[in-house]
Design an enzyme around this catalytic site. Structure first.
Site, PDB file in Angstrom:
ATOM      1  N   ARG A  15       0.808  -1.631  -0.164  1.00 38.88           N
ATOM      2  CA  ARG A  15       0.255  -0.080   0.089  1.00 38.88           C
ATOM      3  C   ARG A  15       0.474   0.980  -0.529  1.00 38.88           C
ATOM      4  O   ARG A  15       0.990   2.151  -1.144  1.00 38.88           O
ATOM      5  CB  ARG A  15      -1.004  -0.055   1.229  1.00 38.88           C
ATOM      6  N   ASP A  16       1.507   1.378   0.609  1.00 44.85           N
ATOM      7  CA  ASP A  16       2.774   2.792   1.276  1.00 44.85           C
ATOM      8  C   ASP A  16       3.467   2.665   0.112  1.00 44.85           C
ATOM      9  O   ASP A  16       4.051   3.888  -0.148  1.00 44.85           O
ATOM     10  CB  ASP A  16       3.119   2.822   2.379  1.00 44.85           C
ATOM     11  N   HIS A 209       6.138   3.744  12.664  1.00 44.52           N
ATOM     12  CA  HIS A 209       6.608   4.091  11.385  1.00 44.52           C
ATOM     13  C   HIS A 209       7.377   5.204  10.899  1.00 44.52           C
ATOM     14  O   HIS A 209       7.424   5.975  11.134  1.00 44.52           O
ATOM     15  CB  HIS A 209       5.049   3.913  10.685  1.00 44.52           C
ATOM     16  N   HIS A 211      10.481   6.533   8.518  1.00 49.23           N
ATOM     17  CA  HIS A 211      11.031   6.946   7.204  1.00 49.23           C
ATOM     18  C   HIS A 211      12.506   7.021   6.910  1.00 49.23           C
ATOM     19  O   HIS A 211      13.019   8.216   7.652  1.00 49.23           O
ATOM     20  CB  HIS A 211      10.415   7.657   6.025  1.00 49.23           C
ATOM     21  N   CYS A 242       6.376  10.241   0.857  1.00 52.81           N
ATOM     22  CA  CYS A 242       4.924  10.535   0.620  1.00 52.81           C
ATOM     23  C   CYS A 242       4.426  11.426  -0.645  1.00 52.81           C
ATOM     24  O   CYS A 242       5.735  11.938  -0.941  1.00 52.81           O
ATOM     25  CB  CYS A 242       5.153  11.844   2.363  1.00 52.81           C
ATOM     26  N   ASN A 251       9.948   4.079   3.298  1.00 53.40           N
ATOM     27  CA  ASN A 251      10.092   3.386   4.403  1.00 53.40           C
ATOM     28  C   ASN A 251      11.064   2.960   4.811  1.00 53.40           C
ATOM     29  O   ASN A 251      11.988   2.894   3.449  1.00 53.40           O
ATOM     30  CB  ASN A 251       9.167   2.652   4.462  1.00 53.40           C
TER      31      ASN A 251
END
Length: 305
Positions: A15-16, A209, A211, A242, A251
């Site tokens: 997803r991300d 979470h 990055h 992002c 990430n």
């Protein structure tokens, strides 16, 4: 260091990671990659989101992906929904996933640029959605972006982040993820924040979470671990980033995180070799080198003296 014996890792690349690629990954490739990730020993995989196709066309095939994947028992599948409309689109497919993530940003400017709404409106949406998710028999999760800094506003007051988390917990969030969305955190800041959050939010699972935008992702993960965090999110191959602003890279790589944890004697249940093969596969699909250190150097190989 007083470290936990075991941690849980949620893989967020499908997803991300995929949503930040310039072109959509073919649906059969997504299905194959997710199936591979779900067989590495990971027990949590975020597979997509129910957002408008014109906003994030890379994830427009979310329903097809859910229908096509084959997930072993014991692996929790998560999807993200941005609002009531997204939740209603996801609901007919609820038998295919276990967890639903709702989200907002801790800074007004990022929230406006990311989802075109003030935080107060986003919080009302989140507070309305979390009970609906629970009533549907699914695990309600919440995520707070820019928890450690905003590229537009700079410092983000930890009290503001904690207040948002309290509201989400009161509305029914079983887990809250705090995102270093554009890689602005540092280890000292991270440790202090999680020590406080774990003390003030004892009844909610707290997730880290990070990055790797400025190269501090694993250092921040270690700081969270030392503070007592046992739940992390990461992305295979170091995919992600992002959409706003430019330059916000991926990430921390799941394989880099898993390797570090295993080297320190912290169990994850993940087969690192199988995970690396999935990362090599997505690298082949994308046709470009990825940022993961283990994809370049491989795992540490110890030899007897």
């Amino acid at each position: 260091m007083d470290l936990p014996d075991r941690v849980r890792v949620r893989e967020v690349g499908p997803r991300d990671g995929f949503q930040n690629e310039p072109e959509a990954i073919p649906t059969p490739d997504k299905i194959r990659l997710i199936d591979a990730l779900a067989r590495t020993g990971l027990r949590r995989v975020e597979v997509g989101s129910f957002v408008r196709a014109d906003v994030i066309p890379q994830l427009a095939d979310g329903a097809e992906v859910l229908a096509g994947i084959s997930i072993p028992d014991g692996v929790d599948v998560a999807v993200l929904v941005p609002n009531q409309r997204g939740w209603e689109a996801a609901l007919p497919h609820k038998e295919r996933f276990d967890e639903v993530i709702v989200f907002l940003s801790a800074s007004e400017t990022h929230n406006q640029k990311n989802i075109n709404r003030p935080i107060a409106d986003s919080l009302k949406t989140v507070e309305a959605l979390l009970p609906q998710i629970a009533e549907a028999g699914l695990r309600p999760l919440a995520s707070i972006a820019t928890s450690f800094g905003c590229p537009y506003e700079g410092h983000v007051d930890p009290e503001r982040v904690i207040e948002l988390a309290r509201a989400m917990a009161a509305a029914g969030a079983r887990e809250i993820s705090f995102g270093d969305t554009t890689g602005m955190a540092n280890p000292r800041q991270v440790r202090a924040f999680y020590e406080r959050a774990l003390d003030e939010l004892p009844d909610v699972e707290l997730t880290a979470h990070f990055h790797n935008t400025r190269g501090q992702g694993l250092a921040n993960a270690l700081a969270a671990l030392e503070a007592g965090v046992t739940s992390f999110e990461s992305s295979f191959g170091e995919l992600g980033g992002c959409p706003v602003p430019p330059g916000s890279t991926g990430n921390i790589a799941t394989e880099d995180l898993i390797s570090m944890l295993h080297e320190m004697g912290v169990d994850t249940g993940v087969d690192l070799a199988a995970l690396l093969e999935a990362s090599r596969d997505v690298q082949r699909v994308l046709g470009r080198p990825l940022g993961s250190h283990l994809l370049t150097a491989g795992p540490v190989q110890w030899h007897d003296a």
